[in-house]
Write a protein that holds these residues in place. Structure first.
Motif: not given
Length: 429
Positions: A13-21
């Motif tokens: 799965v692709e996971v997104r963090f703060k700032g679009g990372r």
């Protein structure tokens, strides 16, 4: 035929963090996930919380695009974040603003040439990542010591480019939409001014640069289309030789394949197809000077209809003011019979009055002047009021009423033509 087996979903799965990372994590426990769910993931020396951005077979294609290998280095997902995890995560995020301002004060005291743009805390509050940008290399060993003493946490410094900085901060571009680097663009390719030249854009830095201060990434979006269209357009390095003079290239319409030329001392531009330009270049290379740019003589430029209409109106106005105003002729007063009445000569006070001659009465004003006095609020003459009901013939001392001056009948301005009702003689009204 055998029944189809159950479809097994891709376990990464692709996971997104703060700032679009974004990063990839494996789902070994087969937890049912939906795009947007907060999940607790495994990170070095602790755990962090992110949101699911992509799942299924699209993740496999994304890994091929970014050249990420499906091996044991991919970390796993623990579980879906509950309310307690989210409360701790929100408390940690509230500390990021004050930490960034305090870190900027420390950088200013140390006089370091760097710009701190963002701070990100890990969900378990075990590490803080400081994102900065700088033109040259910076020695921040003293900075890390002071930051660790100030915040009692493990510090990580990460340098980013100006494009990544604009993507983390976000904003609205000149097109009116959110910045591409903060929404979907992850790979930043180099942009040069040649892309603007191929697209016939003005080399104005204020128009070509984005919020990061660098050239806009969208200059590369249509560059391939322009490169394909430019294959059929010849390169004009010198003026075209014609009998009318040297034709200089002024503008090129790439998609219409039309080139505009102008002569020295002439402000008009003449459109010439790209195929005709190539033909003229071949003739000039052989030493032949063509007669016209086009196959036929160019038509004379027509004047704008609006300009001709305005010029015609101005000429008519000039003729009107030159002629001057005409004097109105005075009309002579006529009786109802049609006979013209002459104006009586004024009698002097010194001349004696003849026997039996009646005194001249003051001449009454015409009807239109009476009506104007009424409408303008002036004092109307008493004779023009309402008709007298008990009208008796006036008799003189001699008893002859025919010698009396004729008394004018009252006139009604709004009921013209109707005679007033007169009472019968010897009766009271």
């Amino acid at each position: 035929m055998d029944l189809p087996t159950a479809f097994e979903e891709f376990d990464i799965v692709e996971v997104r963090f703060k700032g679009g990372r974004k990063d990839f994590f494996r789902n070994p426990n087969r937890v049912e996930l939906i795009t947007g769910d907060p999940v607790v993931v495994d990170v070095p020396n602790g755990h962090h919380i992110g949101h699911v951005s992509l799942k299924g077979e699209l993740v496999r294609l994304q890994m091929l695009k970014k050249k990420v290998d499906n091996n044991e280095e991919i970390r796993s997902i623990y579980r879906v974040a509950n309310e307690r995890d989210m409360e701790k995560f929100n408390e940690v995020r509230d500390l990021e603003g004050t930490t960034m301002y305090r870190a900027r004060e420390i950088i200013q005291d140390l006089r370091l040439k760097m710009k701190l743009s963002d701070v990100e805390y890990q969900a378990d509050k075990s590490k803080a990542t400081f994102y900065y940008s700088a033109d040259d290399r910076v020695d921040f060993r003293d900075l890390i010591k002071k930051l660790a003493e100030e915040f009692k946490i493990r510090i990580e410094m990460r340098q980013i480019s100006l494009r990544h900085e604009a993507g983390r901060l976000g904003g609205i571009g000149s097109c009116g939409r959110e910045l591409c680097c903060s929404t979907w663009l992850t790979d930043f390719k180099s942009v040069s001014t040649t892309a603007a030249r191929y697209q016939n854009l003005s080399l104005n830095p204020s128009k070509l640069s984005g919020q990061c201060g660098r050239l806009k990434c969208c200059l590369n979006y249509e560059l391939e289309t322009y490169m394909v269209a430019l294959k059929d357009i010849p390169t004009v390095s010198r003026p075209l030789q014609t009998k009318q003079g040297d034709a200089i290239l002024q503008k090129t319409d790439i998609f219409k394949k039309m080139m505009w030329f102008g002569f020295r001392g002439d402000n008009n531009w003449y459109p010439v197809p790209a195929s005709r330009v190539q033909e003229i270049q071949e003739l000039n290379a052989k030493g032949t000077v063509v007669e016209f740019l086009l196959q036929e003589a160019p038509p004379e430029p027509k004047q704008n209809e609006f300009v001709t209409q305005v010029e015609g109106n101005l000429e008519r106005l000039d003729d009107k003011f030159k002629s001057g105003k005409k004097k109105k002729k005075k009309k002579k007063k006529t009786n109802p019979d049609g006979a013209v009445t002459a104006k009586p000569a004024p009698a002097s006070a010194a001349e004696p009055r003849a026997a039996g001659e009646q005194p001249q009465h003051r001449k009454q004003k015409p009807f239109h002047q009476k009506n104007r006095n009424k409408t303008e609020g002036g004092n109307a003459p008493k004779q023009a009021a309402q008709p007298v009901q008990n009208a008796q013939p006036a008799q003189t001392a001699s008893g002859d009423a025919s010698q009396q001056p004729r008394k004018q009948k009252p006139r009604r301005p709004f009921n013209k033509g109707k005679k007033p009702d007169q009472p019968k003689p010897g009766t009271n009204a």
